[in-house]
Motif scaffolding. Structure first.
Motif, mmCIF file in Angstrom:
data_model
loop_
_atom_site.group_PDB
_atom_site.id
_atom_site.type_symbol
_atom_site.label_atom_id
_atom_site.label_comp_id
_atom_site.label_asym_id
_atom_site.label_seq_id
_atom_site.Cartn_x
_atom_site.Cartn_y
_atom_site.Cartn_z
ATOM 1 N N LEU A 32 47.476 77.789 94.207
ATOM 2 C CA LEU A 32 48.103 78.756 93.131
ATOM 3 C C LEU A 32 46.872 79.342 91.738
ATOM 4 C CD1 LEU A 32 51.606 78.267 93.575
ATOM 5 C CD2 LEU A 32 50.012 80.650 94.671
ATOM 6 N N SER A 33 46.450 78.258 91.362
ATOM 7 C CA SER A 33 45.699 78.173 89.707
ATOM 8 C C SER A 33 44.564 79.066 90.372
ATOM 9 C CB SER A 33 46.021 77.567 89.386
ATOM 10 O OG SER A 33 46.863 76.460 88.369
ATOM 11 N N THR A 34 43.816 78.895 91.441
ATOM 12 C CA THR A 34 42.813 78.794 91.577
ATOM 13 C C THR A 34 42.934 80.543 91.797
ATOM 14 O OG1 THR A 34 42.104 77.032 92.094
ATOM 15 C CG2 THR A 34 41.251 79.132 93.149
ATOM 16 N N LYS A 35 43.969 80.863 92.949
ATOM 17 C CA LYS A 35 44.889 82.277 93.333
ATOM 18 C C LYS A 35 44.885 82.890 92.844
ATOM 19 C CE LYS A 35 45.192 85.420 96.830
ATOM 20 N NZ LYS A 35 44.129 85.805 96.929
ATOM 21 N N ARG A 36 44.717 82.673 90.950
ATOM 22 C CA ARG A 36 45.250 83.863 90.236
ATOM 23 C C ARG A 36 43.887 83.872 89.323
ATOM 24 N NH1 ARG A 36 48.960 80.793 85.208
ATOM 25 N NH2 ARG A 36 47.234 79.206 85.783
ATOM 26 N N ASP A 37 43.841 82.877 89.665
ATOM 27 C CA ASP A 37 42.588 82.817 88.765
ATOM 28 C C ASP A 37 40.974 84.204 89.029
ATOM 29 O OD1 ASP A 37 43.061 80.254 86.962
ATOM 30 O OD2 ASP A 37 41.190 79.723 87.757
ATOM 31 N N GLU A 38 41.549 84.236 90.811
ATOM 32 C CA GLU A 38 40.682 85.317 91.509
ATOM 33 C C GLU A 38 41.439 86.271 91.225
ATOM 34 O OE1 GLU A 38 41.362 83.446 95.303
ATOM 35 O OE2 GLU A 38 39.835 82.027 95.295
ATOM 36 N N VAL A 39 43.071 86.401 91.468
ATOM 37 C CA VAL A 39 43.666 87.812 90.899
ATOM 38 C C VAL A 39 43.195 88.198 89.677
ATOM 39 C CG1 VAL A 39 45.762 89.148 90.977
ATOM 40 C CG2 VAL A 39 44.880 86.966 92.788
ATOM 41 N N VAL A 40 43.407 87.968 88.554
ATOM 42 C CA VAL A 40 42.642 88.286 87.049
ATOM 43 C C VAL A 40 40.928 89.067 87.672
ATOM 44 C CG1 VAL A 40 42.265 87.425 85.189
ATOM 45 C CG2 VAL A 40 44.406 86.689 85.904
ATOM 46 N N ALA A 41 40.869 88.244 87.706
ATOM 47 C CA ALA A 41 39.256 88.410 88.161
ATOM 48 C C ALA A 41 39.453 90.082 88.921
ATOM 49 C CB ALA A 41 38.619 87.203 88.586
ATOM 50 N N GLU A 42 40.017 90.142 90.302
ATOM 51 C CA GLU A 42 39.976 91.893 90.619
ATOM 52 C C GLU A 42 40.616 92.665 89.835
ATOM 53 O OE1 GLU A 42 38.878 92.568 93.291
ATOM 54 O OE2 GLU A 42 37.431 90.621 93.058
ATOM 55 N N ILE A 43 41.327 92.086 88.986
ATOM 56 C CA ILE A 43 42.408 92.899 88.073
ATOM 57 C C ILE A 43 41.458 93.433 87.331
ATOM 58 C CG2 ILE A 43 43.897 93.240 85.512
ATOM 59 C CD1 ILE A 43 45.948 91.342 87.467
ATOM 60 N N GLU A 44 40.841 92.470 86.240
ATOM 61 C CA GLU A 44 39.728 93.198 85.347
ATOM 62 C C GLU A 44 38.607 94.366 85.700
ATOM 63 O OE1 GLU A 44 38.622 89.504 84.083
ATOM 64 O OE2 GLU A 44 39.773 89.086 82.624
ATOM 65 N N LYS A 45 37.958 93.700 87.438
ATOM 66 C CA LYS A 45 37.078 94.265 87.844
ATOM 67 C C LYS A 45 37.968 95.851 88.214
ATOM 68 C CE LYS A 45 35.980 92.100 91.118
ATOM 69 N NZ LYS A 45 35.435 91.199 92.289
ATOM 70 N N LYS A 46 39.045 95.761 88.865
ATOM 71 C CA LYS A 46 39.770 97.298 89.061
ATOM 72 C C LYS A 46 39.645 98.303 87.207
ATOM 73 C CE LYS A 46 39.681 97.984 92.689
ATOM 74 N NZ LYS A 46 39.150 98.628 93.528
ATOM 75 N N ALA A 47 40.192 97.240 86.527
ATOM 76 C CA ALA A 47 40.275 98.057 85.524
ATOM 77 C C ALA A 47 38.869 99.205 85.063
ATOM 78 C CB ALA A 47 40.804 97.151 84.238
#
Length: 154
Positions: free
Chosen positions: A75-90
């Motif tokens: 879950l921590s790894t997945k969270r890091d991936e999702v945070v990176a996707e949020i930053e890219k999308k923003a």
């Protein structure tokens, strides 16, 4: 009346979160799915005692005790991936507003008598539609992050 000898009338797919968990067969209008697959998907503890199958309570967060550490790490790894996707999308949204929407709005505003305004307006409308799509994708990632954080107890 038992199920032995009854005709299978169909097969359904059991899904959780868009992923296949198992196949369920339909007999006399009732779906029958593998208990272990369903219990694991829901996070319930399953034990077998003789001819009894016992489903225990769902563990908080749907995590089975023996898997806490690895699931937490996943879950921590997945969270890091999702945070990176949020930053890219923003960043994609900011660039889209600056390089597409603002440009078309400027063309239209500064050239009110141009004969190409209908084409520019169509391009602006398309850019706005794409912006809504990007914002929906961002909202999806933000909701996914909230679910991960909740599962991690944060």
């Amino acid at each position: 009346m038992g199920l032995i000898g009854q005709k299978v009338q169909g097969i359904f797919t059991v899904e959780k979160g868009g992923k296949k968990v198992a196949d369920a067969i339909i007999i006399n209008g009732t779906a029958y799915a593998p208990v272990r697959a369903v219990s694991e998907a829901t996070g319930a503890i399953l034990t077998v005692e003789g001819k009894k199958i016992i489903m225990g309570d769902v563990v908080v967060g749907g995590v089975l005790p023996s898997r806490d550490v690895s699931v937490s790490s996943e879950l921590s790894t997945k969270r890091d991936e999702v945070v990176a996707e949020i930053e890219k999308k923003a960043q994609q949204i900011a660039n889209h507003k600056e390089l597409r929407i603002k440009v078309w709005e400027t063309f239209i505003k500064e050239n009110p008598n141009s004969t190409t305004i209908p084409q520019w307006q169509a391009s602006l409308d398309e850019a706005n539609t794409q912006l809504v799509q990007f914002e929906n994708e961002l909202a999806f990632y933000q909701a996914e992050l909230a679910q991960i954080n909740a599962a991690l107890g944060e």
